[in-house]
Design a protein around this motif. Structure first.
Motif, PDB file in Angstrom:
ATOM      1  N   LEU A 100       0.738  -1.150   0.051  1.00  0.00           N
ATOM      2  CA  LEU A 100      -0.098   0.021   0.060  1.00  0.00           C
ATOM      3  C   LEU A 100       0.824   1.434  -0.078  1.00  0.00           C
ATOM      4  CD1 LEU A 100      -2.796  -1.198   2.680  1.00  0.00           C
ATOM      5  CD2 LEU A 100      -3.140  -0.823   0.156  1.00  0.00           C
ATOM      6  N   ALA A 101       1.913   1.212   0.804  1.00  0.00           N
ATOM      7  CA  ALA A 101       3.244   2.213   0.689  1.00  0.00           C
ATOM      8  C   ALA A 101       3.374   2.694  -0.681  1.00  0.00           C
ATOM      9  CB  ALA A 101       3.923   2.173   1.886  1.00  0.00           C
ATOM     10  N   ASP A 102       3.883   1.645  -1.559  1.00  0.00           N
ATOM     11  CA  ASP A 102       4.352   1.839  -2.855  1.00  0.00           C
ATOM     12  C   ASP A 102       3.275   2.324  -3.831  1.00  0.00           C
ATOM     13  OD1 ASP A 102       6.767   0.872  -1.929  1.00  0.00           O
ATOM     14  OD2 ASP A 102       6.207  -1.316  -2.641  1.00  0.00           O
ATOM     15  N   LEU A 103       2.109   2.273  -3.255  1.00  0.00           N
ATOM     16  CA  LEU A 103       1.022   3.052  -4.035  1.00  0.00           C
ATOM     17  C   LEU A 103       0.887   4.532  -3.680  1.00  0.00           C
ATOM     18  CD1 LEU A 103      -1.585   0.073  -4.626  1.00  0.00           C
ATOM     19  CD2 LEU A 103       0.075   1.092  -6.289  1.00  0.00           C
ATOM     20  N   ALA A 104       0.676   4.684  -2.247  1.00  0.00           N
ATOM     21  CA  ALA A 104       0.154   5.700  -1.798  1.00  0.00           C
ATOM     22  C   ALA A 104       1.469   6.992  -1.719  1.00  0.00           C
ATOM     23  CB  ALA A 104      -0.079   5.840  -0.243  1.00  0.00           C
ATOM     24  N   PHE A 105       2.647   6.390  -1.331  1.00  0.00           N
ATOM     25  CA  PHE A 105       3.691   7.357  -1.149  1.00  0.00           C
ATOM     26  C   PHE A 105       5.049   6.471  -1.794  1.00  0.00           C
ATOM     27  CE2 PHE A 105       5.590  10.730   1.689  1.00  0.00           C
ATOM     28  CZ  PHE A 105       6.507  11.165   0.689  1.00  0.00           C
ATOM     29  N   PRO A 106       5.198   6.440  -2.977  1.00  0.00           N
ATOM     30  CA  PRO A 106       6.404   5.631  -3.483  1.00  0.00           C
ATOM     31  C   PRO A 106       7.710   6.276  -3.040  1.00  0.00           C
ATOM     32  CG  PRO A 106       4.797   5.993  -5.383  1.00  0.00           C
ATOM     33  CD  PRO A 106       4.309   6.606  -4.170  1.00  0.00           C
ATOM     34  N   GLY A 107       8.552   5.558  -2.820  1.00  0.00           N
ATOM     35  CA  GLY A 107       9.871   5.885  -2.180  1.00  0.00           C
ATOM     36  C   GLY A 107      10.035   6.102  -0.743  1.00  0.00           C
ATOM     37  N   LEU A 108       8.871   6.375   0.042  1.00  0.00           N
ATOM     38  CA  LEU A 108       9.075   6.783   1.455  1.00  0.00           C
ATOM     39  C   LEU A 108       9.865   5.363   2.217  1.00  0.00           C
ATOM     40  CD1 LEU A 108       8.540   8.351   3.695  1.00  0.00           C
ATOM     41  CD2 LEU A 108       6.070   7.359   3.933  1.00  0.00           C
ATOM     42  N   THR A 109       9.411   4.281   2.126  1.00  0.00           N
ATOM     43  CA  THR A 109      10.049   3.162   2.767  1.00  0.00           C
ATOM     44  C   THR A 109      11.431   3.095   2.727  1.00  0.00           C
ATOM     45  OG1 THR A 109       9.249   1.613   0.958  1.00  0.00           O
ATOM     46  CG2 THR A 109       7.877   2.084   2.934  1.00  0.00           C
ATOM     47  N   GLY A 110      11.876   3.450   1.269  1.00  0.00           N
ATOM     48  CA  GLY A 110      13.373   3.596   1.014  1.00  0.00           C
ATOM     49  C   GLY A 110      14.225   4.408   2.072  1.00  0.00           C
ATOM     50  N   THR A 127      -0.046   9.110   8.879  1.00  0.00           N
ATOM     51  CA  THR A 127      -0.813  10.474   9.205  1.00  0.00           C
ATOM     52  C   THR A 127      -0.167  11.284   7.906  1.00  0.00           C
ATOM     53  OG1 THR A 127       1.292  11.228  10.382  1.00  0.00           O
ATOM     54  CG2 THR A 127      -0.468  10.380  11.523  1.00  0.00           C
ATOM     55  N   LEU A 128       0.581  11.055   7.138  1.00  0.00           N
ATOM     56  CA  LEU A 128       1.125  11.755   6.091  1.00  0.00           C
ATOM     57  C   LEU A 128       1.456  10.807   4.741  1.00  0.00           C
ATOM     58  CD1 LEU A 128       3.400  14.443   7.473  1.00  0.00           C
ATOM     59  CD2 LEU A 128       1.179  15.046   6.309  1.00  0.00           C
ATOM     60  N   PRO A 129       0.315  10.222   4.198  1.00  0.00           N
ATOM     61  CA  PRO A 129       0.862   9.388   3.128  1.00  0.00           C
ATOM     62  C   PRO A 129       0.600   9.801   1.751  1.00  0.00           C
ATOM     63  CG  PRO A 129      -1.622   8.915   3.690  1.00  0.00           C
ATOM     64  CD  PRO A 129      -0.863  10.004   4.758  1.00  0.00           C
ATOM     65  N   ASP A 130       0.329  11.370   1.690  1.00  0.00           N
ATOM     66  CA  ASP A 130       0.341  12.014   0.432  1.00  0.00           C
ATOM     67  C   ASP A 130       1.650  12.664   0.187  1.00  0.00           C
ATOM     68  OD1 ASP A 130      -0.388  13.544  -1.442  1.00  0.00           O
ATOM     69  OD2 ASP A 130      -2.001  14.742  -0.703  1.00  0.00           O
ATOM     70  N   PRO A 131       2.259  12.605  -0.735  1.00  0.00           N
ATOM     71  CA  PRO A 131       3.645  13.084  -1.381  1.00  0.00           C
ATOM     72  C   PRO A 131       3.561  14.535  -1.682  1.00  0.00           C
ATOM     73  CG  PRO A 131       3.392  11.074  -2.523  1.00  0.00           C
ATOM     74  CD  PRO A 131       2.109  11.314  -1.745  1.00  0.00           C
ATOM     75  N   ALA A 132       2.177  15.002  -2.146  1.00  0.00           N
ATOM     76  CA  ALA A 132       1.974  16.359  -2.328  1.00  0.00           C
ATOM     77  C   ALA A 132       2.175  17.020  -1.060  1.00  0.00           C
ATOM     78  CB  ALA A 132       0.698  16.580  -3.132  1.00  0.00           C
ATOM     79  N   ARG A 133       1.371  16.592  -0.005  1.00  0.00           N
ATOM     80  CA  ARG A 133       1.470  17.384   1.497  1.00  0.00           C
ATOM     81  C   ARG A 133       2.673  17.482   1.817  1.00  0.00           C
ATOM     82  NH1 ARG A 133      -2.533  14.792   5.288  1.00  0.00           N
ATOM     83  NH2 ARG A 133      -1.600  16.356   6.689  1.00  0.00           N
ATOM     84  N   VAL A 134       3.654  16.351   1.727  1.00  0.00           N
ATOM     85  CA  VAL A 134       4.866  16.504   2.464  1.00  0.00           C
ATOM     86  C   VAL A 134       5.762  17.581   1.700  1.00  0.00           C
ATOM     87  CG1 VAL A 134       7.011  15.192   2.768  1.00  0.00           C
ATOM     88  CG2 VAL A 134       4.692  14.193   3.323  1.00  0.00           C
ATOM     89  N   ILE A 162      11.322  14.555   2.594  1.00  0.00           N
ATOM     90  CA  ILE A 162      10.857  15.745   1.770  1.00  0.00           C
ATOM     91  C   ILE A 162      11.293  15.392   0.271  1.00  0.00           C
ATOM     92  CG2 ILE A 162      10.483  18.243   1.250  1.00  0.00           C
ATOM     93  CD1 ILE A 162      10.572  18.579   4.334  1.00  0.00           C
ATOM     94  N   ALA A 163      12.818  15.203   0.211  1.00  0.00           N
ATOM     95  CA  ALA A 163      13.154  14.807  -1.196  1.00  0.00           C
ATOM     96  C   ALA A 163      12.515  13.862  -1.686  1.00  0.00           C
ATOM     97  CB  ALA A 163      14.831  14.658  -1.040  1.00  0.00           C
ATOM     98  N   ALA A 164      12.287  12.628  -1.176  1.00  0.00           N
ATOM     99  CA  ALA A 164      11.698  11.310  -1.626  1.00  0.00           C
ATOM    100  C   ALA A 164      10.243  11.924  -2.243  1.00  0.00           C
ATOM    101  CB  ALA A 164      11.545  10.338  -0.723  1.00  0.00           C
ATOM    102  N   ALA A 165       9.679  12.781  -1.369  1.00  0.00           N
ATOM    103  CA  ALA A 165       8.328  13.198  -1.730  1.00  0.00           C
ATOM    104  C   ALA A 165       8.340  13.657  -3.138  1.00  0.00           C
ATOM    105  CB  ALA A 165       7.448  13.842  -0.681  1.00  0.00           C
ATOM    106  N   GLY A 166       9.233  14.659  -3.351  1.00  0.00           N
ATOM    107  CA  GLY A 166       9.484  15.633  -4.475  1.00  0.00           C
ATOM    108  C   GLY A 166       9.700  14.745  -5.529  1.00  0.00           C
TER     109      GLY A 166
END
Length: 363
Positions: A100-110, A127-134, A162-166
């Motif tokens: 699910l994390a790979d779909l909601a926020f790719p790269g975060l677990t890395g 609480t923050l699974p949205d890359p755009a918000r981060v 934050i860099a992963a979110a971008g």
């Protein structure tokens, strides 16, 4: 009386029979199946034919004495089984959370080398699974967000997130939104499982000193969980004549097939026995080999001689089991001097064999 082992289902009947004065032994389901085949009923399974096969095994003298345990030992078995189920559930759920994390926020677990063991990662997924918000947040704001939820987060880690979110790759919005909604609930369940595992660890640590396996922690590399798992799977050590009998009960003993002077080249373990004890022995050997120089050297000799890693692990498990069984039977803490004295001859033989023929050394 012979009882076919069936998880926990046979335990109440076996205990009742034993309390009424019967001599009860445990029969392995695979052995019952093979005995039924030998009686000409391999493809016909009924209660009567199973009973006939069990009688045949008893006549041959097969079967293992039932666990004779009560008090702390019996409670240890329950808690170990409970922890094993909780751990399996946590591992399965962890795979779902990662998906699910790979779909909601790719790269975060890395960003977290310890994966879901990191509280910070679980907090962000919930609480923050949205890359755009981060991406719209500063490092200071992200650190404050974590602090408000009782989680410590450093500024360099916040900048990395934050860099992963971008750089996060996009999936369809509907798919991402659904995954984000599911993440919060899944992470909450995962956190509950982690709390359950911690409670199991705490209770096992309290029980261990009151069980025969408590003395095993004197061996280098053997901690509370390793000792508890081994002790629960072994049960009362007095039910086995020696360490070899307990080893055969685990199903790690090798099998061989020979006919008309020909023998199969490949030797396998029998796997006819206790899965729990088999796993506990391998874990025991792995742990000791990481902290005991003699066991580490023994494992290296096996690998250098061309043994496969699993073969080497089983051989180390055999040696670790013999040590643990002797310690648990004597209830005397591990003595490095006694171990060195008992293995000095073996080490000389291993070195001689290695010098003579490296391909067959340390077998």
């Amino acid at each position: 009386m012979g009882i076919e082992a069936a998880g926990h289902y046979h335990q109440a009947l076996a205990t009742t029979l034993r309390s009424n004065g019967f001599d009860v032994v445990e029969l392995n389901p695979y052995q019952v199946k093979m005995a039924r085949a030998q009686l000409g009923a391999a493809r016909v399974k009924t209660d009567v034919r199973d009973c006939t096969a069990m009688v045949e095994l008893l006549v041959r003298g097969q079967g293992w004495p039932l666990h004779r345990q009560d008090g702390a030992m019996a409670e240890q078995v329950v808690w170990v089984a409970h922890r094993r189920r909780k751990l399996a559930a946590a591992q399965a759920l962890g795979s779902q959370v990662h998906a699910l994390a790979d779909l909601a926020f790719p790269g975060l677990t890395g960003c977290f080398t310890t994966g879901l063991e990191a509280k910070t990662l679980r907090m962000l997924l919930a609480t923050l699974p949205d890359p755009a918000r981060v991406t719209a947040m500063s490092a200071e704001e992200l650190v404050h967000h974590a602090r408000s939820r009782q989680v410590r987060m450093t500024r360099p880690k916040a900048a990395q997130v934050i860099a992963a979110a971008g750089e996060a790759m996009c999936v369809p919005d509907a798919q991402r939104a659904a995954a984000a909604r599911l993440l919060a609930a899944e992470v909450e369940v995962f956190d509950a499982l982690q709390r359950d595992l911690a409670a199991c660890d705490q209770r096992l640590a309290q029980l261990l000193p009151d069980t025969p396996a408590g003395v095993l922690t004197s061996i280098p590399g053997v901690g509370t969980l390793t000792a508890s798992y081994y002790g629960a799977a072994l049960g009362d050590p007095a039910r086995f004549a020696n360490a070899g009998a307990a080893y055969r009960y685990s199903g790690l003993a090798p099998t061989s097939y020979e006919s008309a002077g020909r023998r199969t080249a490949k030797v396998k373990i029998s796997k006819v026995g206790s899965v729990e004890l088999r796993q506990a022995m391998i874990a025991l050997g792995t742990g000791i080999a990481l902290h005991h120089n003699d066991f580490a050297a023994y494992k290296r000799r096996l690998v250098d001689a061309g043994k496969k890693p699993m073969v080497a692990a089983i051989a180390v498990a055999h040696r670790a089991h013999r040590l643990a069984f002797a310690v648990i039977r004597s209830q005397q803490p591990y003595d490095p001097a006694k171990w060195a004295a008992s293995t000095s001859g073996r080490q000389r033989r291993d070195r001689s064999a290695m010098a003579a023929d490296p391909a067959t050394a340390a077998t």
